[in-house]
Design an enzyme around this catalytic site. Structure first.
Site, PDB file in Angstrom:
ATOM      1  N   ILE A  19       0.828  -1.201   0.000  1.00  0.00           N
ATOM      2  CA  ILE A  19       0.000   0.000   0.000  1.00  0.00           C
ATOM      3  C   ILE A  19       0.866   1.256   0.000  1.00  0.00           C
ATOM      4  O   ILE A  19       0.569   2.229  -0.704  1.00  0.00           O
ATOM      5  CB  ILE A  19      -0.951  -0.010   1.216  1.00  0.00           C
ATOM      6  CG1 ILE A  19      -1.978  -1.140   1.067  1.00  0.00           C
ATOM      7  CG2 ILE A  19      -1.660   1.343   1.373  1.00  0.00           C
ATOM      8  CD1 ILE A  19      -2.847  -1.358   2.311  1.00  0.00           C
ATOM      9  N   ASP A  38      11.757   3.198   4.298  1.00  0.00           N
ATOM     10  CA  ASP A  38      11.638   1.787   4.668  1.00  0.00           C
ATOM     11  C   ASP A  38      12.868   1.424   5.483  1.00  0.00           C
ATOM     12  O   ASP A  38      13.873   2.145   5.459  1.00  0.00           O
ATOM     13  CB  ASP A  38      11.535   0.885   3.437  1.00  0.00           C
ATOM     14  CG  ASP A  38      10.714  -0.377   3.709  1.00  0.00           C
ATOM     15  OD1 ASP A  38       9.504  -0.380   3.424  1.00  0.00           O
ATOM     16  OD2 ASP A  38      11.292  -1.349   4.241  1.00  0.00           O
ATOM     17  N   ASP A  64      14.867   2.617  10.857  1.00  0.00           N
ATOM     18  CA  ASP A  64      14.071   1.660  11.614  1.00  0.00           C
ATOM     19  C   ASP A  64      13.250   2.435  12.640  1.00  0.00           C
ATOM     20  O   ASP A  64      13.794   2.976  13.608  1.00  0.00           O
ATOM     21  CB  ASP A  64      14.983   0.647  12.316  1.00  0.00           C
ATOM     22  CG  ASP A  64      14.202  -0.445  13.031  1.00  0.00           C
ATOM     23  OD1 ASP A  64      12.960  -0.344  13.128  1.00  0.00           O
ATOM     24  OD2 ASP A  64      14.844  -1.398  13.514  1.00  0.00           O
ATOM     25  N   SER A 143      -7.118   0.527   9.610  1.00  0.00           N
ATOM     26  CA  SER A 143      -7.442  -0.862   9.279  1.00  0.00           C
ATOM     27  C   SER A 143      -8.922  -1.136   9.496  1.00  0.00           C
ATOM     28  O   SER A 143      -9.540  -0.584  10.416  1.00  0.00           O
ATOM     29  CB  SER A 143      -6.622  -1.816  10.149  1.00  0.00           C
ATOM     30  OG  SER A 143      -7.031  -3.165   9.952  1.00  0.00           O
ATOM     31  N   TYR A 156      -3.400  -5.739  17.773  1.00  0.00           N
ATOM     32  CA  TYR A 156      -3.159  -4.927  16.571  1.00  0.00           C
ATOM     33  C   TYR A 156      -4.318  -3.966  16.343  1.00  0.00           C
ATOM     34  O   TYR A 156      -4.114  -2.763  16.123  1.00  0.00           O
ATOM     35  CB  TYR A 156      -2.980  -5.827  15.351  1.00  0.00           C
ATOM     36  CG  TYR A 156      -2.946  -5.072  14.042  1.00  0.00           C
ATOM     37  CD1 TYR A 156      -1.799  -4.384  13.649  1.00  0.00           C
ATOM     38  CD2 TYR A 156      -4.051  -5.048  13.197  1.00  0.00           C
ATOM     39  CE1 TYR A 156      -1.760  -3.686  12.446  1.00  0.00           C
ATOM     40  CE2 TYR A 156      -4.019  -4.355  11.998  1.00  0.00           C
ATOM     41  CZ  TYR A 156      -2.877  -3.675  11.633  1.00  0.00           C
ATOM     42  OH  TYR A 156      -2.844  -2.985  10.442  1.00  0.00           O
ATOM     43  N   LYS A 160      -4.300   0.250  16.226  1.00  0.00           N
ATOM     44  CA  LYS A 160      -4.742   1.052  15.091  1.00  0.00           C
ATOM     45  C   LYS A 160      -5.898   1.972  15.484  1.00  0.00           C
ATOM     46  O   LYS A 160      -5.993   3.109  15.011  1.00  0.00           O
ATOM     47  CB  LYS A 160      -5.142   0.152  13.927  1.00  0.00           C
ATOM     48  CG  LYS A 160      -4.029  -0.710  13.378  1.00  0.00           C
ATOM     49  CD  LYS A 160      -2.787   0.103  13.010  1.00  0.00           C
ATOM     50  CE  LYS A 160      -2.959   0.871  11.723  1.00  0.00           C
ATOM     51  NZ  LYS A 160      -1.708   1.569  11.319  1.00  0.00           N
ATOM     52  N   THR A 191      -1.501  -7.733  -0.261  1.00  0.00           N
ATOM     53  CA  THR A 191      -0.127  -7.289  -0.039  1.00  0.00           C
ATOM     54  C   THR A 191       0.727  -8.497   0.311  1.00  0.00           C
ATOM     55  O   THR A 191       0.220  -9.590   0.543  1.00  0.00           O
ATOM     56  CB  THR A 191      -0.079  -6.278   1.123  1.00  0.00           C
ATOM     57  OG1 THR A 191      -0.545  -6.934   2.314  1.00  0.00           O
ATOM     58  CG2 THR A 191      -0.961  -5.064   0.837  1.00  0.00           C
ATOM     59  N   ASP A 192       2.043  -8.289   0.392  1.00  0.00           N
ATOM     60  CA  ASP A 192       2.924  -9.384   0.791  1.00  0.00           C
ATOM     61  C   ASP A 192       2.530  -9.918   2.157  1.00  0.00           C
ATOM     62  O   ASP A 192       2.585 -11.114   2.421  1.00  0.00           O
ATOM     63  CB  ASP A 192       4.377  -8.902   0.827  1.00  0.00           C
ATOM     64  CG  ASP A 192       4.939  -8.627  -0.563  1.00  0.00           C
ATOM     65  OD1 ASP A 192       4.296  -9.042  -1.547  1.00  0.00           O
ATOM     66  OD2 ASP A 192       6.003  -7.993  -0.661  1.00  0.00           O
TER      67      ASP A 192
END
Length: 250
Positions: A19, A38, A64, A143, A156, A160, A191-192
């Site tokens: 995304i 990234d 990071d 999400s 999670y 979010k 996505t991956d």
């Protein structure tokens, strides 16, 4: 490249793939200089090379976000290059699937650090510049789990939802004429991260049964709304929670 975002700088976190990359690409298509953040240097460099091959302005920024000093360091690096962002897309996140009775200290710490602490640090690093310059767009990638959490997403989903609360707080209290804060909430996107989950026997059919549109989304499905929120046409949208989920939240 000319376009509605010409002259703008867009920092997209976690943008080497999925995304984040789709959004960064769409913003670059519209003329923005895309800063591809990234922690995976090879993936970020590959994404930048691809964007430059399309005659887009793009730069890699490797950091990071689990490191507390990372956002301030990122801000210093961009300031030194004259590339302070007008647009901040908070896409980097950690998602660890655990049920309530198995949530580990490691998982809680990792998801809290990236999904919440890094959000605050990034805002502290980049929002002041937006306010000083009089223009800013902050977009958090939320999400569908906030509205319809799975049993495996107890913690999670909570992180979010807390991130969304932060963005809505800023949308209400910042009160700057041309600085907006919005949330885009993807559903089941290929996505991956999700590909391995959807490949489990029967899992994709189970997910599809819950989506009124009857298909899994693509990263590009999230990019158009991000472009709108950053464009002049979206300048009066502030504090919006926009679902891009095919109706999965219903």
């Amino acid at each position: 490249m000319t376009g509605p975002l010409s002259g703008r700088v867009a920092l997209v976190t976690g943008a080497a793939r999925g995304i984040g990359l789709a959004i960064a690409t769409r913003l670059a298509d519209a003329g923005a200089h895309a800063i591809i953040h990234d922690r995976d240097a090879a993936a970020a460099d590959a994404a930048v090379a691809d964007l430059r091959a399309q005659n887009h302005a793009a730069t890699a920024l490797i950091a990071d976000l689990a490191e507390p000093a990372a956002p301030a360091t990122m801000a210093g690096q961009l300031m030194a290059k004259g590339s302070e962002p007008d647009i901040l897309v908070l896409c980097a996140s950690v998602e660890m699937l655990e049920t309530w009775d198995a949530v580990s200290e490691t998982a809680m710490a990792a998801q809290t650090q990236i999904n919440l602490h890094a959000t605050v640090r990034l805002l502290q690093a980049f929002l002041p510049g937006m306010l000083t310059r009089g223009f800013g767009r902050v977009i958090a990638i939320g999400s569908v789990q906030e509205a319809r959490p799975n049993p495996t997403h107890l913690y999670y989903a909570a992180t979010k939802a807390a991130q969304t609360n932060m963005i809505l707080n800023l949308a209400r209290t910042t009160q700057a004429p041309d600085v907006t804060f919005n949330i885009v909430k993807p559903g089941a996107i290929l996505t991956d991260r999700n590909r391995a989950v959807l490949a489990q026997p029967g899992r994709e059919q189970q997910v599809l049964a819950r989506i009124p549109l009857g298909r899994i989304g693509s990263p590009e499905d999230c990019a158009g709304i991000a472009l709108l929120l950053c464009s002049p046409e979206g300048s009066y949208i502030n504090g919006a929670e926009i679902a891009v989920d095919g109706g999965l939240r219903l």
